[in-house]
Scaffold this active site. Structure first.
Site, mmCIF file in Angstrom:
data_model
loop_
_atom_site.group_PDB
_atom_site.id
_atom_site.type_symbol
_atom_site.label_atom_id
_atom_site.label_comp_id
_atom_site.label_asym_id
_atom_site.label_seq_id
_atom_site.Cartn_x
_atom_site.Cartn_y
_atom_site.Cartn_z
ATOM 1 N N GLY A 107 0.824 -1.199 0.000
ATOM 2 C CA GLY A 107 0.000 0.000 0.000
ATOM 3 C C GLY A 107 0.852 1.240 0.000
ATOM 4 O O GLY A 107 1.936 1.261 0.601
ATOM 5 N N SER A 108 0.386 2.278 -0.681
ATOM 6 C CA SER A 108 1.116 3.534 -0.780
ATOM 7 C C SER A 108 0.257 4.669 -0.238
ATOM 8 O O SER A 108 -0.964 4.678 -0.439
ATOM 9 C CB SER A 108 1.491 3.805 -2.235
ATOM 10 O OG SER A 108 2.269 4.978 -2.347
ATOM 11 N N GLY A 109 0.884 5.636 0.431
ATOM 12 C CA GLY A 109 0.115 6.744 0.994
ATOM 13 C C GLY A 109 -0.908 6.234 1.997
ATOM 14 O O GLY A 109 -0.621 5.374 2.835
ATOM 15 N N MET A 247 5.736 5.994 -5.573
ATOM 16 C CA MET A 247 5.141 4.779 -6.118
ATOM 17 C C MET A 247 3.634 4.782 -5.854
ATOM 18 O O MET A 247 3.154 4.119 -4.934
ATOM 19 C CB MET A 247 5.797 3.557 -5.462
ATOM 20 C CG MET A 247 5.581 2.243 -6.164
ATOM 21 S SD MET A 247 6.439 0.895 -5.253
ATOM 22 C CE MET A 247 8.148 1.415 -5.378
#
Length: 434
Positions: A107-109, A247
């Site tokens: 997961g990003s952010g 990303m």
């Protein structure tokens, strides 16, 4: 001095080899062609990993969950609520969690925060949050990321302090080692000038790669001002800005991690050995039709464009395996941002918007045919996906060979970080309930 003929003039063998290499690259990577025999000489035997007998005896597919960077990841959270509900109904287990049906999460952010909530081990040894608790947490706390740097001055400091306190209250002193399954969360490290991927697989190898989860979440949500952090042994120092910048769609990183991590995923030889679920941001109309979008909107547009490119590349790589092995949930049209109104009204408007997005049919990449509207709605995809995950779970229960071998810590923890989160059930409910 005259040069060597072998260096001065290309031979016919060299030309032939160059042509063959270019043909392989063109077929394999530009057009998603997947033929293992093209890499083998005509006289070479088939590799064991690709023989029908070995595929038939494979213990199962590796299940990957990827969550895009987003302002609040409400579409992803709502999708997981819908998926978890279907899994509980189909499995007959009312206590089933998302983490029970996936082998790795990225997961990003805010998507990284959501993945951490669902895959961190709680005091009872089960996932810290259910999907429903995670959605309620995001609805109550609002956007926990400032990846575009919209907040300035005093407001930014207050926001960072508030977010830090929230993460501390939720995750306590849990570190990457304390996740139930492999977890990948990206940021951009200004110290090294390159993207950095927080990984449980690295954390269990040495304390130098182990970080507090609350600080990992702060790092992937950081905005223009870097979030400085150290590993649990103090040896590694990172100055992180948001994962959405480095990303925005971590699905490709997760796939690469699985295919090259033979210690934990020894049977993953190609895309036909994977089930990938990629959850988009739900933020498509960022500029709102303005001729001159703001800097924050440009950052979001760039992030969405990068995420879409990753989606297209993966869809082409999966080719005919795309229908059952690669599921992308994304919205079309208006995002989740709502007009200024009361907090309760805003929450209600967001929930209505989420339901609308789940009923949409999003665009999909088709080999040699561009993008076409999906035949299924996002909600129908999630229902079908639940059935596939249940089938995979049943297949594993009948196999005597484990599909995944989760790494265990090789060295004892040398820092003061505890091995379990200090979050209690009452704390989790107070944060997760709307």
């Amino acid at each position: 001095m005259a040069g060597s003929p072998s260096l001065m003039e290309p031979s016919s063998d060299t030309d032939k080899l160059s042509y063959e290499i270019f043909t392989i690259l063109e077929s394999k990577f530009l057009f998603g062609y997947d033929d293992s025999k093209i890499f083998l000489p005509a006289s070479a035997p088939e590799t064991p990993a690709k023989t029908p007998s070995s595929l038939e005896s494979s213990p199962g597919k590796i299940r990957i969950l990827s969550i895009d960077a987003s302002t609040d990841s409400l579409l992803a959270a709502a999708s997981l609520v819908r998926l978890e509900s279907s899994l509980r109904r189909l499995s007959g287990n009312p206590a089933a969690r998302i983490a029970d049906f996936f082998d790795i999460a990225a997961g990003s952010g805010t998507g990284g925060v959501l993945a951490a909530l669902l895959f961190t081990r709680g005091p009872d040894g089960r996932p810290l949050f259910s999907a429903d608790d995670a959605l309620c947490f995001l609805l109550k706390t609002g956007a926990v990321c400032d990846s575009t740097g919209e907040r300035k001055g005093l407001f930014r400091r207050i926001f960072r302090r508030s977010v830090g306190m929230t993460f501390r209250k939720v995750f306590g002193n849990a570190t990457l080692r304390d996740t139930l399954k492999p977890l990948l969360i990206p940021c951009y490290d200004l110290t090294s000038g390159a993207p950095f991927l927080f990984s449980r697989a690295d954390a269990v190898e040495a304390d130098t790669y182990d970080f507090l989860i609350r600080e990992v979440c702060t790092a992937t949500c950081a905005g223009r001002v870097a979030s400085e952090m150290r590993s649990v042994d103090g040896r590694a120092c990172i100055a992180a800005v948001g994962g959405g910048v480095a990303m925005p769609n971590p699905a490709a990183a997760a796939i690469t991690h699985v295919l090259h991590n033979k210690q934990e995923f020894p049977f993953a030889a190609g895309v036909d050995d994977l089930i990938v679920v990629s959850l988009g941001s739900g933020e498509q109309d960022i500029a709102g039709g303005c001729a001159t979008p703001s800097t924050a909107e440009v950052v979001r547009i760039a992030g969405n464009g990068m995420a879409d490119m990753v989606d297209q590349a993966i869809a082409l790589a999966f080719r005919h395996h795309r229908i059952n092995n690669y599921v992308r949930i994304q919205a079309n049209g208006v995002g989740l941002r709502s007009p200024k109104c009361s907090k309760a009204a805003s929450r209600e408007a967001k929930m209505m918007r989420i339901e609308e997005m789940l009923s949409q049919r999003n665009g999909e990449t088709v080999l040699f045919q561009g993008r076409k509207v999906s035949k299924e709605t996002n909600a129908e995809k999630l229902e079908r996906l639940a059935g596939e995950l249940i089938k995979e779970q049943d297949k594993r229960s009948r196999s005597s060979i484990p599909t995944v071998f989760i790494k265990q810590a090789l060295t004892p923890r040398t820092s003061s970080a505890t091995t379990a989160t200090t979050t209690t059930t009452s704390t989790r409910r107070s944060l997760g309930s709307p």
